[in-house]
Structures are given as structure tokens and as C-alpha cells.
Write an enzyme that holds these catalytic residues in place. Structure first.
Site, mmCIF file in Angstrom:
data_model
loop_
_atom_site.group_PDB
_atom_site.id
_atom_site.type_symbol
_atom_site.label_atom_id
_atom_site.label_comp_id
_atom_site.label_asym_id
_atom_site.label_seq_id
_atom_site.Cartn_x
_atom_site.Cartn_y
_atom_site.Cartn_z
ATOM 1 N N GLY A 128 0.847 -1.191 0.000
ATOM 2 C CA GLY A 128 0.000 0.000 0.000
ATOM 3 C C GLY A 128 0.876 1.232 0.000
ATOM 4 N N GLU A 405 -4.660 7.027 3.038
ATOM 5 C CA GLU A 405 -3.976 8.190 2.439
ATOM 6 C C GLU A 405 -2.550 8.333 2.948
ATOM 7 N N ARG A 507 6.774 16.335 13.327
ATOM 8 C CA ARG A 507 5.625 16.630 14.208
ATOM 9 C C ARG A 507 5.722 18.051 14.753
HETATM 10 C C1 LIG Z 1 -13.305 15.298 0.131
HETATM 11 C C2 LIG Z 1 -13.717 15.257 1.557
HETATM 12 C C3 LIG Z 1 -12.957 14.211 2.297
HETATM 13 C C4 LIG Z 1 -13.334 14.291 3.689
HETATM 14 C C5 LIG Z 1 -12.898 13.055 4.378
HETATM 15 C C6 LIG Z 1 -13.530 13.041 5.662
HETATM 16 C C7 LIG Z 1 -13.716 11.927 6.299
HETATM 17 C C8 LIG Z 1 -13.192 10.653 5.726
HETATM 18 C C9 LIG Z 1 -13.962 9.527 6.108
HETATM 19 C C10 LIG Z 1 -13.784 8.394 5.501
HETATM 20 C C11 LIG Z 1 -12.659 8.054 4.581
HETATM 21 C C12 LIG Z 1 -12.933 8.271 3.171
HETATM 22 C C13 LIG Z 1 -12.114 7.890 2.285
HETATM 23 C C14 LIG Z 1 -10.856 7.170 2.525
HETATM 24 C C15 LIG Z 1 -10.061 7.167 1.272
HETATM 25 C C16 LIG Z 1 -8.794 6.437 1.425
HETATM 26 C C17 LIG Z 1 -8.177 6.282 0.089
HETATM 27 C C18 LIG Z 1 -6.766 5.725 0.084
HETATM 28 O O1 LIG Z 1 -6.208 5.372 1.083
HETATM 29 S S1 LIG Z 1 -6.056 5.683 -1.442
HETATM 30 C C19 LIG Z 1 -4.477 5.004 -1.213
HETATM 31 C C20 LIG Z 1 -3.565 5.973 -0.546
HETATM 32 N N1 LIG Z 1 -2.225 5.469 -0.574
HETATM 33 C C21 LIG Z 1 -1.217 6.153 -0.129
HETATM 34 O O2 LIG Z 1 -1.377 7.235 0.390
HETATM 35 C C22 LIG Z 1 0.124 5.546 -0.349
HETATM 36 C C23 LIG Z 1 1.197 6.257 0.413
HETATM 37 N N2 LIG Z 1 2.428 6.230 -0.358
HETATM 38 C C24 LIG Z 1 2.837 7.292 -1.072
HETATM 39 O O3 LIG Z 1 2.181 8.328 -1.128
HETATM 40 C C25 LIG Z 1 4.114 7.114 -1.806
HETATM 41 O O4 LIG Z 1 4.453 5.850 -2.098
HETATM 42 C C26 LIG Z 1 5.303 7.736 -1.088
HETATM 43 C C27 LIG Z 1 5.447 7.212 0.340
HETATM 44 C C28 LIG Z 1 5.079 9.250 -1.086
HETATM 45 C C29 LIG Z 1 6.570 7.395 -1.850
HETATM 46 O O5 LIG Z 1 6.291 7.505 -3.210
HETATM 47 P P1 LIG Z 1 7.343 7.045 -4.292
HETATM 48 O O6 LIG Z 1 7.836 5.696 -4.002
HETATM 49 O O7 LIG Z 1 6.765 7.309 -5.618
HETATM 50 O O8 LIG Z 1 8.419 8.121 -3.927
HETATM 51 P P2 LIG Z 1 9.935 8.219 -4.237
HETATM 52 O O9 LIG Z 1 10.208 7.711 -5.603
HETATM 53 O O10 LIG Z 1 10.666 7.664 -3.068
HETATM 54 O O11 LIG Z 1 10.053 9.822 -4.294
HETATM 55 C C30 LIG Z 1 9.848 10.584 -3.203
HETATM 56 C C31 LIG Z 1 9.827 11.988 -3.760
HETATM 57 O O12 LIG Z 1 8.545 12.214 -4.329
HETATM 58 C C32 LIG Z 1 7.974 13.335 -3.705
HETATM 59 N N3 LIG Z 1 6.528 13.127 -3.639
HETATM 60 C C33 LIG Z 1 5.867 12.042 -3.199
HETATM 61 N N4 LIG Z 1 4.551 12.268 -3.273
HETATM 62 C C34 LIG Z 1 4.386 13.498 -3.772
HETATM 63 C C35 LIG Z 1 3.241 14.284 -4.062
HETATM 64 N N5 LIG Z 1 2.004 13.837 -3.845
HETATM 65 N N6 LIG Z 1 3.439 15.527 -4.563
HETATM 66 C C36 LIG Z 1 4.688 16.021 -4.762
HETATM 67 N N7 LIG Z 1 5.822 15.303 -4.504
HETATM 68 C C37 LIG Z 1 5.646 14.074 -4.002
HETATM 69 C C38 LIG Z 1 8.590 13.351 -2.331
HETATM 70 O O13 LIG Z 1 8.468 14.599 -1.735
HETATM 71 C C39 LIG Z 1 9.998 12.991 -2.633
HETATM 72 O O14 LIG Z 1 10.633 14.138 -3.155
HETATM 73 P P3 LIG Z 1 12.193 14.332 -2.945
HETATM 74 O O15 LIG Z 1 12.424 14.370 -1.472
HETATM 75 O O16 LIG Z 1 12.477 15.628 -3.613
HETATM 76 O O17 LIG Z 1 12.896 13.172 -3.593
HETATM 77 C C1 LIG Z 2 -10.445 2.612 6.080
HETATM 78 C C2 LIG Z 2 -9.472 2.460 4.932
HETATM 79 C C3 LIG Z 2 -9.861 2.866 3.679
HETATM 80 C C4 LIG Z 2 -8.988 2.705 2.590
HETATM 81 N N1 LIG Z 2 -9.400 3.069 1.347
HETATM 82 C C5 LIG Z 2 -8.591 2.879 0.292
HETATM 83 C C6 LIG Z 2 -9.023 3.224 -1.024
HETATM 84 O O1 LIG Z 2 -10.131 3.691 -1.231
HETATM 85 N N2 LIG Z 2 -8.196 2.973 -2.052
HETATM 86 C C7 LIG Z 2 -6.959 2.444 -1.870
HETATM 87 O O2 LIG Z 2 -6.244 2.260 -2.862
HETATM 88 N N3 LIG Z 2 -6.509 2.136 -0.636
HETATM 89 C C8 LIG Z 2 -7.289 2.327 0.440
HETATM 90 N N4 LIG Z 2 -6.841 2.019 1.706
HETATM 91 C C9 LIG Z 2 -5.499 1.475 1.884
HETATM 92 C C10 LIG Z 2 -4.555 2.455 2.552
HETATM 93 O O3 LIG Z 2 -4.283 3.537 1.725
HETATM 94 C C11 LIG Z 2 -3.263 1.735 2.957
HETATM 95 O O4 LIG Z 2 -3.603 0.726 3.878
HETATM 96 C C12 LIG Z 2 -2.272 2.716 3.526
HETATM 97 O O5 LIG Z 2 -1.735 3.530 2.528
HETATM 98 C C13 LIG Z 2 -1.132 2.021 4.312
HETATM 99 O O6 LIG Z 2 -0.462 1.122 3.512
HETATM 100 P P1 LIG Z 2 -0.187 -0.388 3.984
HETATM 101 O O7 LIG Z 2 -1.478 -0.992 4.351
HETATM 102 O O8 LIG Z 2 0.622 -1.002 2.914
HETATM 103 O O9 LIG Z 2 0.671 -0.253 5.296
HETATM 104 P P2 LIG Z 2 2.169 -0.737 5.484
HETATM 105 O O10 LIG Z 2 3.040 0.095 4.645
HETATM 106 O O11 LIG Z 2 2.261 -2.206 5.317
HETATM 107 O O12 LIG Z 2 2.366 -0.337 7.004
HETATM 108 C C14 LIG Z 2 2.729 -1.259 8.052
HETATM 109 C C15 LIG Z 2 3.798 -0.610 8.944
HETATM 110 O O13 LIG Z 2 4.983 -0.455 8.194
HETATM 111 C C16 LIG Z 2 5.501 0.854 8.353
HETATM 112 N N5 LIG Z 2 6.205 1.261 7.123
HETATM 113 C C17 LIG Z 2 5.902 0.940 5.844
HETATM 114 N N6 LIG Z 2 6.769 1.530 4.991
HETATM 115 C C18 LIG Z 2 7.622 2.245 5.733
HETATM 116 C C19 LIG Z 2 8.727 3.079 5.425
HETATM 117 N N7 LIG Z 2 9.102 3.312 4.184
HETATM 118 N N8 LIG Z 2 9.372 3.661 6.451
HETATM 119 C C20 LIG Z 2 8.996 3.454 7.725
HETATM 120 N N9 LIG Z 2 7.948 2.676 8.068
HETATM 121 C C21 LIG Z 2 7.275 2.069 7.092
HETATM 122 C C22 LIG Z 2 4.281 1.718 8.606
HETATM 123 O O14 LIG Z 2 4.633 2.908 9.286
HETATM 124 C C23 LIG Z 2 3.423 0.784 9.452
HETATM 125 O O15 LIG Z 2 3.810 0.916 10.807
HETATM 126 C C24 LIG Z 2 -7.698 2.153 2.796
HETATM 127 C C25 LIG Z 2 -7.308 1.753 4.088
HETATM 128 C C26 LIG Z 2 -8.170 1.901 5.149
HETATM 129 C C27 LIG Z 2 -7.735 1.447 6.513
#
Ligand SMILES: CCCCC/C=C\C/C=C\C/C=C\CCCCC(=O)SCCNC(=O)CCNC(=O)[C@H](O)C(C)(C)COP(=O)(O)OP(=O)(O)OC[C@H]1O[C@@H](n2cnc3c(N)ncnc32)[C@H](O)[C@@H]1OP(=O)(O)O
Ligand SMILES: Cc1cc2nc3c(=O)[nH]c(=O)nc-3n(C[C@H](O)[C@H](O)[C@H](O)COP(=O)(O)OP(=O)(O)OC[C@H]3O[C@@H](n4cnc5c(N)ncnc54)[C@H](O)[C@@H]3O)c2cc1C
Length: 642
Positions: A128, A405, A507
Site C-alpha cells: 500500500g 492516504e 511533528r
Molecule cells: C473530500 C472530503 C474528504 C473528507 C474526508 C472526511 C472523512 C473521511 C472519512 C472516511 C474516509 C474516506 C475515504 C478514505 C479514502 C482512502 C483512500 C486511500 O487510502 S487511497 C491510497 C492511498 N495510498 C497512499 O497514500 C500511499 C502512500 N504512499 C505514497 O504516497 C508514496 O508511495 C510515497 C510514500 C510518497 C513514496 O512515493 P514514491 O515511491 O513514488 O516516492 P519516491 O520515488 O521515493 O520519491 C519521493 C519523492 O517524491 C515526492 N513526492 C511524493 N509524493 C508526492 C506528491 N504527492 N506531490 C509532490 N511530490 C511528491 C517526495 O516529496 C519525494 O521528493 P524528494 O524528497 O524531492 O525526492
Molecule cells: C479505512 C481504509 C480505507 C482505505 N481506502 C482505500 C481506497 O479507497 N483505495 C486504496 O487504494 N486504498 C485504500 N486504503 C489502503 C490504505 O491507503 C493503505 O492501507 C495505507 O496507505 C497504508 O499502507 P499499507 O497498508 O501497505 O501499510 P504498510 O506500509 O504495510 O504499514 C505497516 C507498517 O509499516 C511501516 N512502514 C511501511 N513503509 C515504511 C517506510 N518506508 N518507512 C517506515 N515505516 C514504514 C508503517 O509505518 C506501518 O507501521 C484504505 C485503508 C483503510 C484502513
């Protein structure tokens, strides 16, 4: 106050009007308390209300106004989710930001009319966080000009996307794009999953619900697998990236531009978290002014539990945080909308700043929201543990935000990258190149805090103290990192060895931003009485937060032990000052009883009678003798008596 919370008097008035209309529409109310329903019943109930809303929305709100939509959603559908939660939160934003004009013309009107339901499918069973190692592939077939989506193994199954399991018939799917054997990394594709008439999964698609979760169970988070499933080339979202018919790849203006749907949610979820925190606190604070237990003065009657200083200390700092998050969230949304507009016209220069800011904020805000809601639950004693309080559901939904996210630790580390780069600028004498959010890192701070010496300095001395600790921790963590590399450690290994310290810096930086956003807002307020009430809350906020991070300021002598005592005294002083306003500060959010769904948090305070009514309506009380008793317990007891 409601105008401050919701952004303007008009917004506050509209919210009231919307709540009043909904109160008059019983067909939009829960047919029975949600905690008494099974998951299937809740999903059915939510779909029922959702379809009525689709018909009648125009009579209740302006459907083009996201704030009105959000309020309508919270009132009618509630925070446990609904069958189209991800449609609005991610599918439409992903299409809006990443589809070309031509693609938008084709798909967006259908999505907005609700002809189709979509979600955002990125996370997989095996990955993820680390998007580079997602395993779903989209291989370009030059002969047919199609992408072939494939799930090579079980860990590549999409897993978690909201509403993917049962409700959606389309999704924006993120897959590694492969052209002529070259992998171009994760890209978003528009994919039809189910037949539009029968809703059956299309051939080549395996799809279903991942099962019950800690909370948020009206949402059918799902799994999805592809077996060499073909989509047209033109289903790659092509606003920023293009693939021509001959397989030529045109790269985007920024490598991470395809991550914009995630940044969208990270920016918008902050006020969502503030609302959940304020809801739980509203319930706990109202109940605390109804609940009487024990005496402070033995000669007096039992007191409302809100009179206890420990209860105030448990609740009031979180009230301040809820306001702080709401104000910081509103600023962030404005910044996001600005950056999005710039991005659409090709200017990507602000993306890194926005990414850093939203990464830190989503982590700190979700974590502290969780803490605050859990304290609110405990503040309600035994009744807080009952689903009648509804706080456990609020908690479960809110803390999902610590994970979705971007897992919080991971997102803090993203901000830390930005901070370390900024520290490098400071160290190399290039502070003038620092962006506005980190400019303080380049400013020389005074040797000690003047917090207790200039009491009428507004909040300047507090902000300076937050800046000092944030700067010091950032430079310290960066030094540690650079030092390890100088000793020959590989960059990634050095990073990992400093990551706890780096996240501490993230933080502190984020908490500084939140404090500053709160100060900015209070400074803007013209109405004297509102300003006074919020100034008290801000006093509590800065003192409480500073106490919480005091060790960082004590270790280099920036704060003295006597200053710490001053800060502590200020906390106690403002707990007392806030007490008379506490309930109003939360009532000002104007949550209706329909929206709160809490017996304990009722506006009329008629708690005990309604708790009894609620308990009597439990399905277990439909009969006096359960079949579990007749079938098992009664025979057991009879056998034992023989
Ligand atoms: C609209 C109203 C909403 C209201 C909500 C209110 C209530 C909610 C209630 C319910 C919930 C509703 C919905 C839930 C939805 C949930 C949906 C999801 O979860 S979708 C899945 C989300 N997944 C993730 O977030 C994955 C997290 N991982 C990452 O983002 C990336 O993998 C990464 C950790 C950032 C690393 O990416 P990557 O491997 O591609 O990166 P590197 O190659 O190492 O490069 C790092 C480099 O890139 C820059 N960077 C990364 N992201 C960005 C970005 N978005 N924009 C700009 N730059 C970015 C980063 O800064 C590094 O830069 P540098 O240091 O210069 O190298
Ligand atoms: C309620 C809910 C709704 C969601 N909705 C969606 C959706 O709509 N669409 C979608 O695509 N996804 C969705 N997700 C998935 C969600 O985005 C992922 O679960 C989330 O991004 C975390 O990724 P993971 O599960 O791989 O956690 P992991 O990365 O496996 O995390 C496990 C542990 O490993 C640590 N860890 C992992 N990588 C690193 C690192 N590089 N450095 C240090 N520590 C690390 C984390 O801090 C954590 O403690 C949802 C999840 C939830 C719980």
C-alpha cells in the site's frame, strides 16, 4: 461562532437551513439506530437513503457546492460511509485532476449524474505504502492499441479500495505501465469493472468485499483481480501523461503528478477530522454537564462531572485542537485549490510544498483526533463504552485516517525529506531560498524564551518558542543524518537510523503550523465577544501544546523550570476560564441530533430516559427468553440440577 467555524455567516445559515429541511423529511432519517442493524441492513439502509437523496438533493442543497454536499452527507448518510463514499471523495477528484479535457467530457458528466459509480483502486494485498512495488501491470499491446491489465499473483490483488467490493462499476485503477518491455511506473487508468445493466463483474475481473472492519462498515472495501483484462489505450488518464498509438510515452511535468487524488483527500480530510473530534467532544461535554457524580465540597450536592478539573483537562485542550484543526484545514484546502489550479495549467512548482504540508498535517491531525476522541469516550465513564454514545464509531472511523492516504509514520518521513533539504539550505548559507513555510529555519532565535516576561505580546513569544524547538529538532535530526553519511553510511541506511528523530522534527514543524493557523485566524476576527472566547481557547492551546513538547525546549535551556511552572499555571487558569463556555463552544458547531446519532449527546440532555428506551429497543429484548438459552444454557442448567 458558527460563522467562524464554517467559514462565513452564509455557510452557517445554509447548514442550519439544510438541517431543518432534513428534520422534516423522515424518509431521510435512520429507520432504527444503526448499532442495532447488521452490516447488510446498514448497507441497505444507506443505499435507500442515498437514492432518495439523489432524487431530492436539489430541493435540499445546492449540489454544486461541496460544503453543502458534505453537510448533507454527514446528516443523512453519517460517518459510517455509504455505497458511493469513494465516488465523491476520490473517483471524481481523480478524473477531474488527471483525465484530459476529452476524457472528462466523456466520463465526468456520467459520474456526476450518478449513471456510473466509481472508486480509486491503488492499494494491493502486498503493498500500500510503497507504490513503486505495486504488482498490477498494464502492458501496452501495440497491435490492438489496448492496455492489458493483469494480476500476476495473489499479493497483486487490489485490496482495500472503498466501495470496490459491491457498489462500484468503474474504478480509477493504478497499475505499472509497461510499453515495449519498459516499465514507466504506476499510472492511473479508467476501468469498467461491472456490466452497466446487470452489475455482474465483467469477464476477466474477480471482485468482492474484504469483510468487516473496525468501523466504517457501510463501505464495501473490496478486492479486485484482473486476468489479462483489456482496456482501450485512451483509458490511461492523459491530462499530464500521454501514450500515443505507436507506444510513444510523453512524460508528465512532475514525476508525482499522478498522486494528486491522494493529496486531495489529505487536504480535505483535516476538516473532516476536526468535525469528528468536535462531535465526540460535543457528546462528552454535554453529557458531562448532565452527569452528576460525587461532591467537590462535601456540604454541597453532587456536582456535574464537568466541574472536575481532571474532566476539564481531559476535554478542553481537545476542544482547542478541534478549532485549530478546523482553521488549519480551511487554510490547507485554500492552498490545495490554488496549487490544483496552477497544476492544471502546467505550473507544478508548489507541489512539493503542498505535499510536505499535507503529509505532516494528515499525520498529526489524525493522531491527535484519535487521542481526543478516546479521551472523550473515557470521560463518559461506562456509558461512553456503550454504542449508545456512538463515540466508538466516531473513533473507529477517525483513526482510519491514521492509515489511509498514507500511513502516518511514512507521511511524516515525507515531510522530513523536505525539512532535511531545507536544513541543508540553512547550513550552506542559502536561507534566502527557503519557502515561506520553513523560512523560520533560517532565522536566528533568541537564547531564551520570553514567554513569562512579555505577557501582553499576543502570542508572539509562544510562536517563537514553537519555532525554536522545531528548528532545533530539524537541524539536530539533519545533522545526525548528514553525520552518518559523512561516516560512510549509505543514504537509505543513514535515513532509517535517524527516522525517529526525523519524525519528531516533522511533528514539531506541523504543530507549529497548526498554532500559527490558529493565531492567524484569531487575529482576523472583528467581533469582540467571539474574539475573546477564541482567544481564551488559543491561550489554552498554546500553553497545553507547549507543555506537551516542553522537553525539547528544556533540554537546551530555552525554557526554564520556572517558565514551565508559568505555562502549567496558565493551563489551569484557562481551563477555569473556558468552563462556562465549554458546552457553547461545541454547540456552536451546530451538529443536529440526527447527525450526532448519540443518546448521550442529545441536545435536550434527557439522557437517562432515552438510554433506557434505547436499551429496550435492543433486538435481544424482543423476547424474554433467547433461543441461545432454550437451546444450550437451559439444558445445561437442567443437567447440572439432576
Ligand atoms: C473530500 C472530503 C474528504 C473528507 C474526508 C472526511 C472523512 C473521511 C472519512 C472516511 C474516509 C474516506 C475515504 C478514505 C479514502 C482512502 C483512500 C486511500 O487510502 S487511497 C491510497 C492511498 N495510498 C497512499 O497514500 C500511499 C502512500 N504512499 C505514497 O504516497 C508514496 O508511495 C510515497 C510514500 C510518497 C513514496 O512515493 P514514491 O515511491 O513514488 O516516492 P519516491 O520515488 O521515493 O520519491 C519521493 C519523492 O517524491 C515526492 N513526492 C511524493 N509524493 C508526492 C506528491 N504527492 N506531490 C509532490 N511530490 C511528491 C517526495 O516529496 C519525494 O521528493 P524528494 O524528497 O524531492 O525526492
Ligand atoms: C479505512 C481504509 C480505507 C482505505 N481506502 C482505500 C481506497 O479507497 N483505495 C486504496 O487504494 N486504498 C485504500 N486504503 C489502503 C490504505 O491507503 C493503505 O492501507 C495505507 O496507505 C497504508 O499502507 P499499507 O497498508 O501497505 O501499510 P504498510 O506500509 O504495510 O504499514 C505497516 C507498517 O509499516 C511501516 N512502514 C511501511 N513503509 C515504511 C517506510 N518506508 N518507512 C517506515 N515505516 C514504514 C508503517 O509505518 C506501518 O507501521 C484504505 C485503508 C483503510 C484502513
Amino acid at each position: 461562532m458558527a460563522a467562524q467555524i464554517w467559514g462565513s455567516e452564509k455557510r452557517a445559515r445554509r447548514r442550519r437551513e439544510i438541517s431543518a429541511k432534513i428534520a422534516q423529511m423522515p424518509e431521510l432519517h435512520d429507520s432504527k439506530p444503526l448499532p442495532f442493524m447488521t452490516r447488510e441492513e446498514k448497507i441497505m439502509e444507506s443505499a435507500r437513503k442515498l437514492t432518495i437523496l439523489t432524487e431530492k438533493m436539489g430541493q435540499i442543497i445546492d449540489p454544486t457546492d461541496p460544503a453543502e454536499l458534505y453537510h448533507l452527507n454527514n446528516e443523512v448518510l453519517g460517518l459510517e460511509g455509504n455505497p458511493m463514499a469513494l465516488h465523491g471523495v476520490m473517483f471524481i477528484p481523480a478524473l477531474s485532476a488527471q483525465a484530459s479535457d476529452e476524457q472528462q467530457a466523456k466520463w465526468l458528466p456520467r459520474a456526476l449524474r450518478r449513471e456510473i459509480i466509481g472508486t480509486y483502486a491503488q492499494t494491493e494485498l502486498g503493498h500500500g505504502t510503497n507504490l513503486q512495488n505495486l504488482e498490477t501491470t498494464a502492458t501496452y499491446d501495440l497491435a490492438t492499441q489496448e492496455f492489458v491489465l493483469h494480476t500476476p499473483q495473489i499479493t497483486a490483488l487490489k485490496w482495500w479500495p472503498g466501495n470496490l467490493g459491491k457498489s462500484s462499476n468503474y474504478a480509477v485503477v493504478v497499475a505499472h505501465m509497461i510499453i515495449k518491455a519498459k516499465n514507466y511506473g504506476p499510472h492511473p487508468f479508467m476501468v469498467q469493472l461491472r456490466d452497466e445493466k446487470t452489475h455482474e463483474p465483467l469477464p476477466g475481473i474477480t471482485i468482492g468485499d474484504i469483510g468487516p472492519k473496525m468501523a466504517y462498515n457501510i463501505v464495501d472495501n473490496g478486492f479486485l483481480g484482473f486476468n489479462k483484462y483489456r482496456i482501450p489505450r485512451t483509458n490511461l488518464l492523459m491530462r499530464h501523461t500521454k501514450v500515443e498509438a505507436d507506444g510513444t510515452y510523453i512524460k508528465p511535468p512532475h514525476a508525482k503528478i499522478n498522486y494528486s487524488a491522494m493529496v486531495h483527500v489529505r487536504a480535505y480530510m483535516l476538516t473532516g477530522q476536526a468535525i469528528m473530534l468536535a462531535s465526540a467532544l460535543n457528546i462528552a461535554t454535554r453529557y458531562s454537564s448532565v452527569r452528576r457524580q460525587g461532591q467537590i465540597d462535601k456540604s454541597q450536592p453532587e456536582v456535574k462531572v464537568l466541574e472536575y478539573q481532571t474532566q476539564q483537562h481531559r476535554l478542553f485542550p481537545s476542544i482547542a485542537r478541534a478549532y485549530a484543526f478546523q482553521f488549519a484545514g480551511a487554510e490547507t484546502v485554500k492552498l490545495y485549490e490554488h496549487v490544483l489550479k496552477e497544476m492544471k495549467s502546467g505550473n507544478v512548482s508548489l507541489m512539493a510544498d503542498l505535499h510536505a504540508l499535507t503529509s505532516g498535517l494528515k499525520s498529526v491531525v489524525t493522531y491527535q483526533t484519535g487521542e481526543g476522541i478516546e479521551q472523550a469516550r473515557m470521560a463518559c465513564g461506562g456509558h461512553g463504552y456503550s454504542m449508545a454514545s456512538y463515540i466508538s464509531e466516531i473513533y473507529g472511523v477517525a483513526i482510519g485516517g491514521c492509515t489511509y492516504e498514507g500511513e502516518n509514520m511514512v507521511m511524516l518521513l515525507q515531510l522530513a525529506r523536505y525539512l532535511v533539504k531545507s536544513a541543508a539550505l540553512v547550513k550552506s548559507g542559502q536561507s534566502s531560498k527557503l519557502g515561506p513555510l520553513v523560512a523560520y529555519l533560517g532565522v536566528k532565535s533568541e537564547p531564551t524564551s520570553l514567554i513569562d516576561r512579555i505577557p501582553n505580546s499576543g502570542f508572539t513569544e509562544y510562536v517563537k518558542t514553537f519555532q525554536h524547538v522545531s528548528k532545533r529538532q530539524t537541524l539536530k535530526a539533519a545533522d545526525m543524518f548528514f553525520g552518518l553519511m559523512e561516516k560512510g553510511e549509505k543514504r537509505e541506511i543513514a535515513w532509517n537510523k535517524c527516522s525517529v528523530e526525523l519524525n519528531r522534527a516533522s511533528r514539531l514543524h506541523t504543530r507549529l503550523f497548526i498554532v500559527e493557523a490558529f493565531v492567524r485566524r484569531v487575529n482576523e476576527i472583528a467581533d469582540i465577544r467571539i474574539k475573546e472566547a477564541l482567544t481564551d481557547l488559543l491561550h489554552l492551546h498554546v500553553n497545553y501544546e507547549l507543555l506537551d513538547i516542553a522537553s525539547y525546549a528544556l533540554e537546551d535551556g530555552f525554557l526554564s523550570a520556572s517558565q514551565l511552572d508559568y505555562i502549567r499555571d496558565q493551563v489551569y487558569l484557562y481551563l477555569g476560564k473556558i468552563r462556562p463556555n465549554a458546552v457553547s463552544l461545541l454547540d456552536s458547531w451546530e451538529f443536529s441530533d440526527i447527525e450526532l446519532r448519540s443518546v448521550l449527546g442529545r441536545r435536550d440532555g434527557n439522557v437517562y430516559e432515552n438510554l433506557f428506551k434505547w436499551a429496550k429497543s435492543s433486538p435481544l429484548n424482543k423476547t424474554d427468553v433467547l433461543s441461545s438459552v432454550t437451546q444450550y444454557l437451559k439444558p445445561m442448567m437442567e443437567k447440572a440440577r439432576l
